[in-house]
Design a protein around this motif. Structure first.
Motif, mmCIF file in Angstrom:
data_model
loop_
_atom_site.group_PDB
_atom_site.id
_atom_site.type_symbol
_atom_site.label_atom_id
_atom_site.label_comp_id
_atom_site.label_asym_id
_atom_site.label_seq_id
_atom_site.Cartn_x
_atom_site.Cartn_y
_atom_site.Cartn_z
ATOM 1 N N SER A 92 -7.877 -5.325 13.008
ATOM 2 C CA SER A 92 -8.696 -5.932 11.964
ATOM 3 C C SER A 92 -8.527 -5.114 10.696
ATOM 4 O O SER A 92 -7.957 -4.013 10.734
ATOM 5 C CB SER A 92 -10.168 -5.986 12.375
ATOM 6 O OG SER A 92 -10.676 -4.681 12.591
ATOM 7 N N GLY A 93 -9.024 -5.650 9.594
ATOM 8 C CA GLY A 93 -9.023 -4.889 8.352
ATOM 9 C C GLY A 93 -7.951 -5.257 7.354
ATOM 10 O O GLY A 93 -7.918 -4.718 6.245
ATOM 11 N N GLY A 94 -7.071 -6.157 7.731
ATOM 12 C CA GLY A 94 -6.043 -6.566 6.785
ATOM 13 C C GLY A 94 -6.644 -7.362 5.636
ATOM 14 O O GLY A 94 -7.827 -7.715 5.648
ATOM 15 N N GLY A 95 -5.814 -7.629 4.630
ATOM 16 C CA GLY A 95 -6.282 -8.397 3.502
ATOM 17 C C GLY A 95 -5.282 -8.367 2.375
ATOM 18 O O GLY A 95 -4.145 -7.925 2.553
ATOM 19 N N SER A 96 -5.730 -8.826 1.223
ATOM 20 C CA SER A 96 -4.890 -8.862 0.030
ATOM 21 C C SER A 96 -5.466 -7.930 -1.021
ATOM 22 O O SER A 96 -6.648 -8.054 -1.369
ATOM 23 C CB SER A 96 -4.830 -10.290 -0.523
ATOM 24 O OG SER A 96 -4.247 -11.179 0.403
ATOM 25 N N VAL A 97 -4.645 -7.024 -1.507
ATOM 26 C CA VAL A 97 -5.056 -6.096 -2.552
ATOM 27 C C VAL A 97 -3.932 -5.961 -3.567
ATOM 28 O O VAL A 97 -2.776 -6.283 -3.279
ATOM 29 C CB VAL A 97 -5.434 -4.702 -2.003
ATOM 30 C CG1 VAL A 97 -6.602 -4.792 -1.041
ATOM 31 C CG2 VAL A 97 -4.244 -4.046 -1.344
#
Length: 123
Positions: free
Chosen positions: A7-12
């Motif tokens: 978990s913890g992925g995303g767009s930055v």
């Protein structure tokens, strides 16, 4: 049975930070690590940690990524800083036994890995 859930992925944006987590069950005294895979590219190991807490990283992420294992919480972490567009990939948590625990082996010698979490870095 070993289960790994990332978990913890995303767009930055480039230059930003993310912390990936991996909930670990059934993997005691395993080599643990992370590898990534971008579309059309081979798997790439990015970090490993052995049962003595010794870590290893490829030159492309050293000084930017930090792997850690919280045994009490049964959670593996990958703290990522100074992120670059080339870090964009699906990131997988992995565990293996009877292997040389180094970043370059985790992608090929791990016995178990999770379903991955997507990390996207925009410029």
């Amino acid at each position: 049975q070993v289960q790994l859930v990332e978990s913890g992925g995303g767009s930055v944006q480039a230059g930003g930070s993310l912390r990936l987590s991996c909930a670990v069950s059934g993997a005691t005294n395993y080599c643990m690590g992370w590898f990534r895979q971008a579309p059309g590219k081979p798997r790439e190991g990015v970090a490993s940690i052995d049962t003595d807490g010794v870590t290893s990283y490829p030159p492309s992420v050293v000084g930017r990524f930090t792997i850690s294992l919280d045994n009490a919480k049964k959670t593996l972490y990958l703290q990522m800083a100074s992120l670059k567009p080339e870090d964009t990939a699906m990131y997988y948590c992995a565990a293996g036994r009877d292997m040389v625990c180094r970043w370059y082996n985790i992608k090929s010698d791990a016995d178990y890995w999770g379903k991955g979490t997507q990390v996207t870095i925009s410029s």
